[in-house]
Design an enzyme around this catalytic site. Structure first.
Site, short mmCIF file in Angstrom:
data_model
loop_
_atom_site.label_atom_id
_atom_site.label_comp_id
_atom_site.label_asym_id
_atom_site.label_seq_id
_atom_site.Cartn_x
_atom_site.Cartn_y
_atom_site.Cartn_z
N GLN A 109 0.84 -1.19 0.00
CA GLN A 109 0.00 0.00 0.00
C GLN A 109 0.88 1.25 0.00
OE1 GLN A 109 -1.75 -1.94 3.59
NE2 GLN A 109 -3.60 -0.86 2.96
N ILE A 123 3.66 4.06 -1.14
CA ILE A 123 3.93 4.73 -2.41
C ILE A 123 5.38 5.23 -2.48
CG2 ILE A 123 1.52 5.42 -2.81
CD1 ILE A 123 2.09 8.09 -1.54
N HIS A 139 -1.30 1.40 -4.64
CA HIS A 139 -1.65 2.83 -4.57
C HIS A 139 -0.72 3.68 -5.44
CE1 HIS A 139 -3.83 2.29 -0.41
NE2 HIS A 139 -4.48 1.75 -1.41
N CYS A 148 0.53 16.01 -21.50
CA CYS A 148 1.14 15.23 -22.59
C CYS A 148 1.59 13.84 -22.14
CB CYS A 148 2.32 15.99 -23.21
SG CYS A 148 3.81 15.97 -22.19
N CYS A 170 5.59 20.62 -16.64
CA CYS A 170 6.26 19.93 -17.74
C CYS A 170 6.81 20.96 -18.72
CB CYS A 170 5.22 19.05 -18.41
SG CYS A 170 5.77 18.18 -19.87
N GLY A 217 3.46 -4.63 8.90
CA GLY A 217 3.27 -3.19 9.08
C GLY A 217 2.02 -2.63 8.43
N SER A 270 -2.35 -2.56 8.96
CA SER A 270 -3.51 -2.98 9.73
C SER A 270 -4.50 -3.68 8.80
CB SER A 270 -4.17 -1.79 10.41
OG SER A 270 -4.52 -0.83 9.44
N GLU A 313 0.47 -3.67 16.66
CA GLU A 313 -0.85 -3.93 17.25
C GLU A 313 -1.54 -5.01 16.45
OE1 GLU A 313 -3.24 -0.37 17.46
OE2 GLU A 313 -1.53 0.70 18.32
ZN LIG Z 1 3.70 17.77 -20.82
#
Ligand SMILES: [Zn+2]
Length: 244
Positions: free
Chosen positions: A101, A103, A119, A130, A147, A186, A188, A214
């Site tokens: 989960q 990122i 995720h 683009c 960009c 790690g 839940s 936990e």
């Molecule tokens: Zn772009």
């Protein structure tokens, strides 16, 4: 305590398809700010404002004001012993897949290859006009980075109001349904749809080994009340003893 590591190692060692599901807890040990837990980012900032796709499309500066520093310092964070142990277990042919989960990309940094980031990942940033891709931390400066074409840049992560990447999610579900051991590390596992994964695994006969500070998943076969960065290397140690 050694007994429980030994039991976990026996189950993992005799598995045919062991997978891991990881969450914020394993990364917190690397100093990654958590979101939902006490003191986490979402206690101070309303995620429906700061991390929702609707707000992002109207005013991306809110998102970038709380996440920009983290993304620009992407390389400052390193995997810990928990990430490294999982990578090493994959290398040894024992762990077949990590569903995360998180990122932050730390599993990939640790050397894990089969990683399903349900995720998304902060590492990849793309232009919403683009589609050009930038890789953190090498992203343009500015409160809201743009960009070269002038389009706004957005990390390849799932914001509130966005769907999870369907191909990644369905692959994760397939792994959960076909594994014989699932290590929860790690997490839940209370947030859907990730919460379905251990339930699916159990329903299909898999054993669930939970490593958490936990007790969260009430249907675990083994619960290890410990940090991932401590428990996973201990299990790896025990596995080596079994193998010889
Ligand atoms: Zn772009």
């Amino acid at each position: 305590m050694n007994q429980v590591f030994n039991e976990a190692a026996k189950i993992i060692g005799s598995s045919k398809k062991c997978i891991a599901l990881t969450g914020a807890g394993i990364s917190a040990e690397s100093g990654i700010p958590t979101f939902r837990s006490k003191g986490g980012l979402w206690n101070s900032y309303d995620p429906t404002v700061y991390a929702s796709i609707d707000t992002f499309m109207k005013d991306p500066s809110k998102y970038w004001s709380i996440r920009g520093d983290f993304i620009r310092k992407y390389n400052d964070y390193s995997p810990n012993q928990g990430h490294l142990a999982l990578a090493s277990l994959e290398n040894a042919g024992i762990v077949k897949c990590i569903i995360t989960q998180n990122i932050d990309g730390l599993h990939r940094k640790a050397g894990s290859k089969k990683v399903l980031e349900i995720h998304g990942s902060l590492r990849e940033i793309f232009c919403i006009s683009c589609g050009k891709e930038y890789i953190a931390p090498d992203i343009p400066p500015g409160d809201v980075p743009h960009c070269t074409c002038g389009g706004v840049l957005k990390p390849n992560t799932v914001l509130f109001g966005e769907d999870l990447p369907p191909a990644v999610l369905s692959e994760a579900e397939e792994y959960a349904a076909s594994c014989d051991v699932m290590i929860l590390a790690g997490t839940s596992a209370t947030v859907y749809p990730a919460a379905y994964l251990p339930v699916t695994a159990k329903r299909n006969g898999a054993k669930v080994i939970e490593i958490n500070l936990e007790y969260s998943f009430t249907d675990s076969d083994i619960f290890i009340e410990e940090k991932s960065g401590t428990a996973l290397p201990m299990i790896e140690e025990q596995l080596k003893k079994i193998e010889v």
